[in-house]
Design a protein around this motif. Structure first.
Motif, short mmCIF file in Angstrom:
data_model
loop_
_atom_site.label_atom_id
_atom_site.label_comp_id
_atom_site.label_asym_id
_atom_site.label_seq_id
_atom_site.Cartn_x
_atom_site.Cartn_y
_atom_site.Cartn_z
N ASP A 142 0.82 -2.32 13.22
CA ASP A 142 -0.15 -1.40 12.60
C ASP A 142 -0.01 -1.32 11.08
O ASP A 142 -0.60 -0.44 10.46
N GLU A 143 0.74 -2.22 10.47
CA GLU A 143 0.80 -2.27 9.01
C GLU A 143 -0.60 -2.58 8.48
O GLU A 143 -1.27 -3.51 8.92
N MET A 144 -1.07 -1.78 7.51
CA MET A 144 -2.39 -1.96 6.92
C MET A 144 -2.27 -2.31 5.45
O MET A 144 -1.28 -1.98 4.79
N ALA A 145 -3.30 -2.98 4.92
CA ALA A 145 -3.29 -3.36 3.51
C ALA A 145 -3.12 -2.13 2.62
O ALA A 145 -2.38 -2.15 1.63
N ALA A 146 -3.78 -1.03 3.00
CA ALA A 146 -3.71 0.18 2.18
C ALA A 146 -2.30 0.73 2.10
O ALA A 146 -1.94 1.40 1.12
N ASP A 147 -1.47 0.48 3.12
CA ASP A 147 -0.11 1.01 3.14
C ASP A 147 0.72 0.50 1.97
O ASP A 147 1.72 1.13 1.60
N GLU A 148 0.33 -0.64 1.39
CA GLU A 148 1.10 -1.25 0.32
C GLU A 148 0.65 -0.78 -1.06
O GLU A 148 1.18 -1.23 -2.07
N HIS A 149 -0.34 0.13 -1.08
CA HIS A 149 -0.95 0.54 -2.35
C HIS A 149 -0.69 2.01 -2.65
O HIS A 149 -0.36 2.81 -1.78
N GLU A 150 -0.87 2.35 -3.93
CA GLU A 150 -0.71 3.72 -4.37
C GLU A 150 -1.84 4.59 -3.81
O GLU A 150 -2.87 4.10 -3.35
N MET A 151 -1.64 5.90 -3.88
CA MET A 151 -2.66 6.85 -3.45
C MET A 151 -3.85 6.84 -4.41
O MET A 151 -3.69 6.65 -5.63
N ASP A 152 -5.04 7.06 -3.86
CA ASP A 152 -6.21 7.24 -4.70
C ASP A 152 -6.30 8.70 -5.13
O ASP A 152 -5.46 9.53 -4.74
N PRO A 153 -7.31 9.09 -5.94
CA PRO A 153 -7.39 10.49 -6.39
C PRO A 153 -7.44 11.52 -5.27
O PRO A 153 -7.07 12.68 -5.46
N ALA A 154 -7.89 11.08 -4.09
CA ALA A 154 -7.95 12.01 -2.95
C ALA A 154 -6.64 12.10 -2.20
O ALA A 154 -6.54 12.80 -1.19
N GLY A 155 -5.62 11.37 -2.68
CA GLY A 155 -4.32 11.40 -2.02
C GLY A 155 -4.21 10.52 -0.81
O GLY A 155 -3.36 10.74 0.07
N ILE A 156 -5.06 9.48 -0.75
CA ILE A 156 -5.08 8.56 0.39
C ILE A 156 -4.76 7.16 -0.10
O ILE A 156 -5.33 6.70 -1.10
N PRO A 157 -3.85 6.42 0.57
CA PRO A 157 -3.59 5.04 0.17
C PRO A 157 -4.86 4.21 0.28
O PRO A 157 -5.62 4.35 1.24
N SER A 158 -5.09 3.35 -0.69
CA SER A 158 -6.31 2.56 -0.71
C SER A 158 -6.03 1.17 -1.24
O SER A 158 -5.30 1.00 -2.21
N ALA A 159 -6.65 0.15 -0.62
CA ALA A 159 -6.47 -1.23 -1.07
C ALA A 159 -7.10 -1.44 -2.45
O ALA A 159 -6.89 -2.48 -3.07
#
Length: 301
Positions: free
Chosen positions: A140-157
């Protein structure tokens, strides 16, 4: 050696996550992706059973890599994806496949509720016996997991990569290990966080409990040694921002903590020619089992 990213595929959730990670890494490296599907021959009496006959077996062994390759080509346009099928003991086949790869990628189950890995016997055997880098990827590793949080506090690719973390033993810093980590950070356009956990020699232990000045002196010595060990690679990779940490305590624990904010954790494994046993050091073993980020194990002499 043909430069490819090779991934072991068996149709499980963890191997599919590994294939997705491998596809992204192949694109970063600009090399083809190879899917290796391994199946173990079953005993003859079982193979003759109606539900496990030759036609059924052939159908499934061809379908898994074909469908995986088709999906990866759709999600990663322009990526050169090939498939290979092999029979035998998975650990032996995959270790052999790694010889011709830039790196080998395998999947591992996530530890439900607390993150991290549950590395199976196949993964441990491959890591212990190959002389090429091996990356373990959680289910279940996702691309977004490797990225910083966006302004909404959610990891995003769409946001920058999290740092690459390198666990380094400054007593014998291996060039291949350090270069792998710097290169991984460079192609992700992110920083490199180098963690060197240390414990004092046994004869210092008692004195440290009562002598803060002695502890401070040892800490400064370790910090200075880490800076010197990294100097050549800082000069070679001036585009990579490097942070250095020399915390007191068990190195494996510090690296597991650092993995929570990492896109990739890089650790080493010393190559030993003895064919018996799994030659994985305690720090690497701890990180493999408890990291919450993908782990790259780089073998070195």
């Amino acid at each position: 050696m043909n430069r490819t990213v090779t991934v072991g595929l068996d149709g499980s959730r963890e191997s599919r996550a590994a294939a997705e990670w491998a596809a992204r890494e192949a694109r970063l490296l600009g090399v083809p992706l190879k899917l290796v599907h391994v199946w173990e021959p079953v005993p003859e009496p079982i193979a003759q059973a109606p539900l496990l006959g030759a036609e059924t077996h052939q159908h499934w062994t061809k379908r898994i890599p074909r469908e995986a390759a088709e999906g990866l080509r759709l999600r990663h346009p322009g990526l050169d994806v090939t498939t290979e099928q092999a029979s035998g003991r998975p650990s032996e086949v995959l270790a052999d496949a790694a010889k011709d790869a830039e790196l080998l990628v395998l999947g591992s189950r996530g530890l439900s509720g607390i993150g991290g890995f549950m590395v199976g016997s196949v993964g441990l055997a491959v890591v212990a016996h190959t002389e090429r880098p091996v990356v373990l990827v959680r289910a279940d590793e996702m691309a977004a997991d490797e990225h910083e949080m966006d302004p909404a506090g959610i990891p995003s690719a769409a946001t920058p990569f999290r740092p690459v973390v390198l666990g380094l033993d400054i007593e014998s810093p291996d060039a291949e290990l350090v270069e792998f980590a710097f290169a991984a950070a460079s192609r992700r356009n992110t920083s490199l966080r180098v963690v060197h956990g240390w414990n004092p020699p046994p004869y210092y232990a008692y004195g440290l409990a009562a002598d803060l000045e002695l502890h401070g002196e040892l800490a400064r010595r370790e910090t200075s040694a880490l800076t010197e060990a990294l100097r050549p690679w800082r000069e070679k990779h001036p585009n990579v921002e490097v942070t250095e940490e020399s915390p007191y305590g068990t190195p494996g624990n510090h690296l597991v903590d650092a993995s929570r904010e990492a896109s990739l954790v890089v650790v080493g494994r010393r190559i030993r020619r003895n064919p018996f046993g799994a030659h994985i050091g305690p720090v690497t073993h701890a990180v493999l089992h408890h990291s919450t980020a993908p782990v790259a194990v780089v073998p070195h002499h």
